[in-house]
Design a protein around this motif. Structure first.
Motif, PDB file in Angstrom:
ATOM      1  N   UNK A 247       0.828  -1.211   0.000  1.00  0.00           N
ATOM      2  CA  UNK A 247       0.000   0.000   0.000  1.00  0.00           C
ATOM      3  C   UNK A 247       0.864   1.263   0.000  1.00  0.00           C
ATOM      4  N   UNK A 248       1.724   1.350  -1.011  1.00  0.00           N
ATOM      5  CA  UNK A 248       2.494   2.567  -1.246  1.00  0.00           C
ATOM      6  C   UNK A 248       1.791   3.347  -2.365  1.00  0.00           C
ATOM      7  N   UNK A 249       1.440   4.576  -2.100  1.00  0.00           N
ATOM      8  CA  UNK A 249       0.727   5.380  -3.088  1.00  0.00           C
ATOM      9  C   UNK A 249       1.451   6.667  -3.410  1.00  0.00           C
ATOM     10  N   UNK A 250       1.021   7.344  -4.477  1.00  0.00           N
ATOM     11  CA  UNK A 250       1.589   8.624  -4.893  1.00  0.00           C
ATOM     12  C   UNK A 250       0.498   9.690  -4.857  1.00  0.00           C
ATOM     13  N   UNK A 251       0.798  10.813  -4.239  1.00  0.00           N
ATOM     14  CA  UNK A 251      -0.100  11.970  -4.266  1.00  0.00           C
ATOM     15  C   UNK A 251       0.688  13.125  -4.862  1.00  0.00           C
ATOM     16  N   UNK A 270       3.536   0.671  -6.899  1.00  0.00           N
ATOM     17  CA  UNK A 270       2.590   1.759  -6.646  1.00  0.00           C
ATOM     18  C   UNK A 270       1.180   1.186  -6.654  1.00  0.00           C
ATOM     19  N   UNK A 271       0.484   1.343  -5.521  1.00  0.00           N
ATOM     20  CA  UNK A 271      -0.838   0.726  -5.366  1.00  0.00           C
ATOM     21  C   UNK A 271      -1.981   1.636  -5.803  1.00  0.00           C
ATOM     22  N   UNK A 272      -1.787   2.954  -5.718  1.00  0.00           N
ATOM     23  CA  UNK A 272      -2.846   3.907  -6.073  1.00  0.00           C
ATOM     24  C   UNK A 272      -2.228   5.281  -6.298  1.00  0.00           C
ATOM     25  N   UNK A 273      -3.034   6.206  -6.854  1.00  0.00           N
ATOM     26  CA  UNK A 273      -2.501   7.514  -7.202  1.00  0.00           C
ATOM     27  C   UNK A 273      -3.574   8.584  -7.036  1.00  0.00           C
ATOM     28  N   UNK A 274      -3.154   9.734  -6.499  1.00  0.00           N
ATOM     29  CA  UNK A 274      -4.028  10.903  -6.403  1.00  0.00           C
ATOM     30  C   UNK A 274      -3.391  12.033  -7.204  1.00  0.00           C
ATOM     31  N   UNK A 275      -4.158  12.596  -8.127  1.00  0.00           N
ATOM     32  CA  UNK A 275      -3.701  13.706  -8.955  1.00  0.00           C
ATOM     33  C   UNK A 275      -4.403  14.982  -8.485  1.00  0.00           C
ATOM     34  N   UNK A 276      -3.646  15.955  -8.009  1.00  0.00           N
ATOM     35  CA  UNK A 276      -4.199  17.217  -7.519  1.00  0.00           C
ATOM     36  C   UNK A 276      -3.834  18.348  -8.487  1.00  0.00           C
ATOM     37  N   UNK A 277      -4.852  18.958  -9.082  1.00  0.00           N
ATOM     38  CA  UNK A 277      -4.630  20.056 -10.033  1.00  0.00           C
ATOM     39  C   UNK A 277      -3.678  19.637 -11.144  1.00  0.00           C
ATOM     40  N   UNK A 278      -3.856  18.418 -11.616  1.00  0.00           N
ATOM     41  CA  UNK A 278      -2.944  17.860 -12.621  1.00  0.00           C
ATOM     42  C   UNK A 278      -3.436  18.147 -14.034  1.00  0.00           C
ATOM     43  N   UNK A 279      -2.525  18.021 -14.978  1.00  0.00           N
ATOM     44  CA  UNK A 279      -2.858  18.278 -16.374  1.00  0.00           C
ATOM     45  C   UNK A 279      -3.156  16.973 -17.111  1.00  0.00           C
ATOM     46  N   UNK A 280      -3.974  17.094 -18.135  1.00  0.00           N
ATOM     47  CA  UNK A 280      -4.299  15.929 -18.954  1.00  0.00           C
ATOM     48  C   UNK A 280      -4.105  16.225 -20.426  1.00  0.00           C
ATOM     49  N   UNK A 281      -3.420  17.335 -20.709  1.00  0.00           N
ATOM     50  CA  UNK A 281      -3.143  17.723 -22.090  1.00  0.00           C
ATOM     51  C   UNK A 281      -1.633  17.916 -22.255  1.00  0.00           C
TER      52      UNK A 281
END
Length: 465
Positions: A247-251, A270-281
């Motif tokens: 249960x190592x994740x990236x924020x 990496x078990x999960x990821x949180x994207x804060x104000x991230x870009x998708x373009x």
């Protein structure tokens, strides 16, 4: 005459010698930009015949910034922060016992005089920042990126000293950042780490390479290099008995959101990821968008401005040599930007400084990599749970446009576990705000919306195996 010259020479040498012994230490002063005063503190150290310096900007609660080089010769001080996009050049006024010079950053020039000694700054109220002693375990740590031959310094917080816990790694946004992602008087990563740790989630946050206590050179690194720093952080966590390896994740925040997928796709841990104000373009499209929404001057023809911006990007991302790109880009900016700025009565000297700064920033490895990189390509590969949060009033990363890019990439890749949420009235740093503009960040007392904090911690706790 020979005797007089000898005496004068001795006096000069004694003054220089005495002063060279005194240059080590804190030098502080205030520069004015408009009606705002900005306080700078430089801690200068003499190491044999060489010097080094650490820059702190208490006004913005920025500390531990390491300029590339510091020289002091013939009463002239040069602090070369080309790795940071800044410089300070000054001469010592013996009568007033102060350095008198000019601080430059980007296209900004400010008169800055420094006197010996630090200054005391009264912090603005930041009620969310935790106060020690904390109700959890905290440890200063150091780990290695062996490939880059650098040491990364950080802070590990755990709910308790004993036990095994899920742990997340916090990945900061663009520019040289400390472990708290200190910006505009706020420490968002400190507040986020405090909240998560109190919810039973361990947190590792670390200074960017070349910042704070971390070694290395920030100015030559690319997004890919930063992703390898994250991989080094993952490798370090796997050596800790307190860490639940499953249960190592990236924020990640802002640019961190394009670093995180790249790191995750090069790791099985990496078990999960949180994207804060991230870009998708793509970096190109984001840069074109920001060149219009964040610029500080008006233009008469938006269509022509965008066309010229895209031409500049095409020059930067071409396969030509750096010297060719620099020459071509300088010529283009002289044709494109100079008439706009001259029409706004900007002094010629300031225009020259602005164009030079723009060119030097654009040809850096990070810029060239970023403009050609599309985070959607890496997001598409993610088969781990993903949470994407953006603020509806984010003026730096448009929520709708970028979340559409993130959503389309996850759907295209067949990801079955993701949540994409736009949070009302929050800015790029997830503060409750009025306008979302950058000049508002400092004025807001809140560092991180409790609503956003709860969204993050609740989702992470739901996805712990």
């Amino acid at each position: 005459m020979k005797t007089i010259i000898s005496i004068i020479l001795i006096l000069i040498l004694s003054i220089v010698s005495a002063f060279s012994q005194e240059i080590s230490g804190d030098w502080s002063g205030k520069a004015k930009r408009g009606d705002k005063e900005i306080t700078f503190v430089f801690n200068i150290k003499q190491e044999g015949t060489n010097y080094s310096s650490i820059m702190n900007v208490p006004t913005f609660r920025i500390s531990g910034i390491k300029p590339a080089a510091t020289t002091f010769t013939n009463v002239k001080l040069i602090i070369d922060g080309s790795n940071l996009g800044m410089s300070y050049v000054a001469e010592f006024n013996n009568e007033l016992q102060q350095f008198e010079g000019t601080y430059k950053e980007g296209g900004i020039e400010m008169t800055l005089n420094l006197k010996k000694g630090a200054v005391e700054i009264v912090d603005q109220r930041r009620p969310q920042e935790p106060v020690k002693p904390y109700p959890y375990y905290e440890e200063e740590v150091m780990f290695q990126n062996k490939e880059a031959n650098i040491s990364l310094a950080g802070t590990l917080t755990l709910p308790n000293k004993e036990g095994t816990f899920p742990v997340v790694i916090l990945i900061s946004g663009s520019g040289p950042q400390d472990r708290d992602e200190t910006f505009m008087g706020h420490k968002p990563f400190l507040v986020l780490a405090d909240h998560l740790t109190k919810q039973g989630i361990g947190v590792l946050r670390f200074d960017d390479r070349g910042q704070g206590e971390s070694t290395g050179y920030f100015g030559s690194a690319t997004t890919e290099d930063f992703s390898k720093d994250v991989l080094s952080a993952i490798a370090y966590l796997k050596t800790r008995k307190e860490v639940d390896k499953k249960n190592i994740g990236l924020i990640s925040h802002s640019e961190g959101g394009i670093i995180a997928p790249l790191a995750a796709n090069n790791s099985k841990d990496v078990a999960f990821m949180v994207l804060l104000a991230s870009t998708g373009i793509s970096g190109t499209e984001l840069s074109v968008m920001q060149s219009k929404t964040l610029r500080e001057f008006p233009v008469k023809d938006e269509e022509a401005y965008e066309k010229n911006t895209r031409k500049a990007i095409a020059i930067v991302t071409s396969n030509k040599s750096e010297s060719e790109i620099k020459a071509e880009l300088t010529a283009h900016y002289n044709d494109f930007l100079r008439p706009i700025l001259s029409g706004l009565n900007v002094p010629e000297k300031n225009i020259n400084t602005f164009i030079t700064s723009q060119v030097n920033t654009s040809i850096k490895p990070w810029s060239r990599y970023f403009l050609q990189y599309n985070p959607a390509d890496e997001i598409e590969k993610l088969q781990i749970p993903v949470l994407s949060l953006n603020g509806s009033k984010d003026t730096q990363v448009n929520a709708q446009i970028n979340q559409n890019g993130i959503r389309e990439a996850l759907i295209k890749g067949g990801n079955k576990d993701y949540k994409i949420l736009e949070l009302e009235n929050l800015n790029h740093f997830f503060q409750e705000c009025e306008t979302g503009k950058m000049d508002e960040y400092r004025k807001i007392e809140q560092t991180f919306s409790p609503i956003a904090l709860k969204e993050v911690s609740s989702w992470v706790l739901e996805h712990i195996n």
